[in-house]
Design an enzyme around this catalytic site. Structure first.
Site, PDB file in Angstrom:
ATOM      1  N   GLN A   1      40.247   9.694  14.684  1.00  0.00           N
ATOM      2  CA  GLN A   1      40.519   8.385  15.277  1.00  0.00           C
ATOM      3  C   GLN A   1      39.350   7.880  16.121  1.00  0.00           C
ATOM      4  O   GLN A   1      38.441   8.630  16.485  1.00  0.00           O
ATOM      5  CB  GLN A   1      41.772   8.474  16.153  1.00  0.00           C
ATOM      6  CG  GLN A   1      43.053   8.688  15.374  1.00  0.00           C
ATOM      7  CD  GLN A   1      44.262   8.696  16.283  1.00  0.00           C
ATOM      8  OE1 GLN A   1      44.815   9.743  16.572  1.00  0.00           O
ATOM      9  NE2 GLN A   1      44.679   7.535  16.736  1.00  0.00           N
ATOM     10  N   HIS A   2      39.416   6.607  16.435  1.00  0.00           N
ATOM     11  CA  HIS A   2      38.604   5.954  17.470  1.00  0.00           C
ATOM     12  C   HIS A   2      37.145   5.686  17.103  1.00  0.00           C
ATOM     13  O   HIS A   2      36.504   4.859  17.734  1.00  0.00           O
ATOM     14  CB  HIS A   2      38.593   6.757  18.777  1.00  0.00           C
ATOM     15  CG  HIS A   2      39.909   7.029  19.377  1.00  0.00           C
ATOM     16  ND1 HIS A   2      40.832   6.053  19.676  1.00  0.00           N
ATOM     17  CD2 HIS A   2      40.486   8.207  19.747  1.00  0.00           C
ATOM     18  CE1 HIS A   2      41.901   6.608  20.212  1.00  0.00           C
ATOM     19  NE2 HIS A   2      41.730   7.911  20.252  1.00  0.00           N
TER      20      HIS A   2
ATOM     21  N   ASP B   1      44.228  10.742  12.166  1.00  0.00           N
ATOM     22  CA  ASP B   1      44.564  12.137  11.903  1.00  0.00           C
ATOM     23  C   ASP B   1      45.877  12.571  12.543  1.00  0.00           C
ATOM     24  O   ASP B   1      46.663  13.312  11.928  1.00  0.00           O
ATOM     25  CB  ASP B   1      43.420  13.066  12.324  1.00  0.00           C
ATOM     26  CG  ASP B   1      42.923  12.836  13.744  1.00  0.00           C
ATOM     27  OD1 ASP B   1      43.499  12.008  14.492  1.00  0.00           O
ATOM     28  OD2 ASP B   1      41.929  13.483  14.117  1.00  0.00           O
TER      29      ASP B   1
END
Length: 481
Positions: free
Chosen positions: A81-82, A239
Site C-alpha cells: 500500500q501507499h 496487501d
C-alpha cells in the site's frame, strides 16, 4: 497441468521485496503452480524502488508457473500500500516509487494535518489521520523537493495499480487501496477534491476506482505474459485488504500480520474515524471497512537485532527487566517517525538471548497497543487472534504474542494469503461469489490453535513506562547539519 476441478485463476502479491504469483483452482483453492522473483529497495534516507522491476518480477513469476498460467481465466493483483508511482506521458516512471516505509515526508504530514482542519477533521473526511506512510504526504514531499518530477508527471498510481494497468492498458484502482492515499474520502467513497487541490494534484492524473466485483479489463500485454486471449483482470487491492479476503474474514475477528511491517486489523461494518491517528480507517475490498494499525518495525527489525547479536532468530531467553524498542526505521504506531532503536535496563548479567526476547516484546507491544482500537465494541475479546505473515510460523513470535496478549492464537496453515486473497477476488469474477466466501470455501483460515496463557502485565507495564519516559528522545528530530 495438474488436474483441476474448476477454472484456474492467478493471484499476485507484489510486496516490498518480491512478487509472488499463485495459480489456483477456483473450485477447491488448491495451488497448482507458483512463482516468485525479487525486488530491490534503496537504503539510506529514503525507501525507493523502480516500478519497472515489479513488472519484470511479475513476468518472471508467471513464467515460472508454466502452462497453468496460460490456462488461467482471471487474474488479480494484491500489492504493497501507499507507494507513490509517478508516470510520464509515455507511461514510464518519472522517478523511482516512494514506498510506504519512506518516512521523509513526516514534516509534510504534520503540515497537511494542521492546514486542513486538524486530526479530527481528517479522520472524519478520509477515515485516517495521514502520517508519512500515506501517499498524499509523499506527493507533498515530492512537490517541495522535486518540482521538476511533479511537472513531468502525467499519471499517479499505487504499486498494485501500476501492474494492473500494465495488464489491461487502463488506469484503475479499488476502494481498499485508494483508502490509504489520504485523498480518498471515506464518507463519499470518491476522491476528495479539496485535498487534491490543496496539494496541487489534478484528479485527472488518478486512476478510475473500480467497484467491488467489477472487471477492470482483460489482459492486453499477451506477448509478454503467458496468459491466453480474454483473460479477465480484477480490480486488485492493497496487501492488507487482499489478506483479509484470503482469510475470508468476518467482522470481529482480529488479525496480527507479522511481516516487514506489522499490522493488526479486523473487518467492520462501521466506517472508522480515529482522531488520534492510531487506527487507519481503511476500506476493505468488498464494501465493508478494515480498521488497521501498522508498525514499521516487525520481523526485519527483530532479525536485524538477532544478526547484531550473532544469534539465530529463535535463540530467545526469558527477560530480566531489559527493554528494547526496535524502532530502527522510525515508527508509525506509536507515531514516532524520527525515532531510532532504544535499549534500557542493560546489566552485567543480561544475555544476548534476553536482548533478543526484548526486541520481540517491543515489536509485539506496539501491535497489541492498537488491538482493542481496531475491534468493534461488541467483538469477542477472548476469541483467537489470527497470526499471519512471515513471522507467524516462528515459535518466538507465537509465544511472545500469546504471552503479551493473553489470548489464544490461531496460525492458519495456508501460506501466501495476499496472493490467495487476490486469487479469491479473481475467482469471484468467474463465479459471482463474494471473494471472502470463496476463501472460506477454500478453508484458508484453518490451522492449529494455541491456548491462551496469562497475560504478562509486568512486561507490558515496563515497556509502556520506558516508552513514556523516553518520549523526548524518541520525538527529537535528527540534526540536519
Amino acid at each position: 497441468m495438474s488436474a483441476a476441478e474448476g477454472p484456474l485463476v492467478v493471484g499476485v502479491d507484489t510486496s516490498t521485496q518480491s512478487t509472488k504469483a499463485l495459480v489456483v483452482d477456483a473450485s477447491t483453492g488448491q495451488v497448482v503452480a507458483s512463482g516468485q522473483a525479487p525486488h530491490t529497495v534503496s537504503t539510506g534516507a529514503g525507501r525507493e524502488s523502480d516500478p519497472r522491476q515489479w513488472w519484470d518480477a511479475l513476468r518472471e513469476a508467471l513464467h515460472q508457473c508454466g502452462e497453468a498460467a496460460h490456462e488461467a481465466a482471471a487474474v488479480s493483483i494484491g500489492g504493497q500500500q501507499h507507494g507513490l508511482v509517478t508516470l510520464d506521458a509515455h507511461g514510464d516512471p518519472v522517478r523511482p516509487a516512494l514506498l510506504w516505509n519512506d518516512v521523509r515526508s513526516a514534516p509534510q504530514a504534520r503540515r497537511l494535518v494542521e492546514e486542513l482542519g486538524g486530526p479530527k477533521a481528517w479522520a472524519e473526511r478520509t477515515g485516517s489521520v495521514p502520517g508519512p506512510s500515506f501517499t498524499v504526504t509523499k506527493w507533498a514531499w515530492l512537490a517541495e523537493h522535486e518540482p521538476d518530477a511533479v511537472r513531468a508527471t502525467a499519471a499517479v498510481r499505487l504499486p498494485h495499480d501500476y501492474l494492473t494497468e500494465h495488464l489491461t492498458g487502463e488506469g484503475t484502482t479499488d476502494r481498499g487501496d485508494a483508502s490509504g492515499t489520504g485523498w480518498w474520502a471515506s464518507g463519499t467513497e470518491r476522491y476528495d477534491e479539496e485535498v487534491l487541490a490543496h496539494v496541487g494534484l489534478d484528479p485527472a492524473l488518478l486512476p478510475r476506482i473500480a467497484q467491488p466485483g467489477e472487471v477492470a479489463g482483460t489482459v492486453h500485454a499477451r506477448d509478454e505474459l503467458p496468459f491466453s486471449k480474454g483473460t479477465l483482470v480484477a480490480a486488485g487491492t492493497g496487501d492488507n485488504a487482499a489478506a483479509a479476503l484470503g482469510l475470508g474474514l468476518r467482522p470481529g475477528t482480529a488479525v496480527l500480520s507479522l511481516g516487514t511491517s506489522g499490522t493488526v486489523y479486523a473487518v467492520s461494518t462501521r466506517r472508522p474515524a480515529d482522531p488520534t491517528g492510531t487506527v487507519a480507517g481503511f476500506a476493505d475490498a468488498r464494501g465493508d471497512w478494515l480498521p488497521l494499525a501498522c508498525t514499521l518495525n516487525c520481523t526485519l527489525a527483530v532479525d536485524r537485532v538477532a544478526a547484531l547479536l550473532g544469534l539465530d532468530r529463535e535463540a530467545v531467553e526469558p527477560g530480566a527487566g531489559v527493554t528494547l524498542l526496535p524502532y530502527l526505521d522510525g515508527e508509525r504506531t506509536p507515531n514516532l517517525p524520527h525515532a531510532s532503536g532504544l535499549l534500557h535496563g542493560l546489566r552485567h548479567d543480561t544475555t544476548g538471548g534476553q536482548l533478543l526476547q526484548a526486541a520481540y516484546d517491543g515489536a509485539v507491544h506496539s501491535l497489541l497497543g492498537a488491538l482493542d482500537l481496531v475491534l468493534d465494541p461488541d467483538a469477542d475479546r477472548s476469541a483467537p487472534l489470527l497470526l499471519i505473515g512471515g513471522g507467524a510460523r516462528g515459535t518466538a513470535w507465537q509465544q511472545t504474542v500469546r504471552r503479551l496478549s493473553g489470548r489464544p492464537v490461531q496460525v492458519p496453515e495456508a501460506k501466501e494469503l495476499v496472493a490467495l486473497g487476490a486469487a479469491a477476488q479473481a475467482a469471484g469474477l468467474l463465479t459471482g461469489e463474494d471473494p471472502a466466501a470463496v476463501a472460506r470455501r477454500w478453508g484458508t483460515a484453518h490451522g492449529p490453535v494455541l491456548d491462551a496463557v496469562d497475560r504478562d502485565e509486568e512486561t507490558l507495564a515496563r515497556i509502556a513506562g520506558v516508552l513514556s519516559d523516553a518520549a523526548p528522545l524518541l520525538e527529537r528530530e535528527p540534526n540536519k547539519d
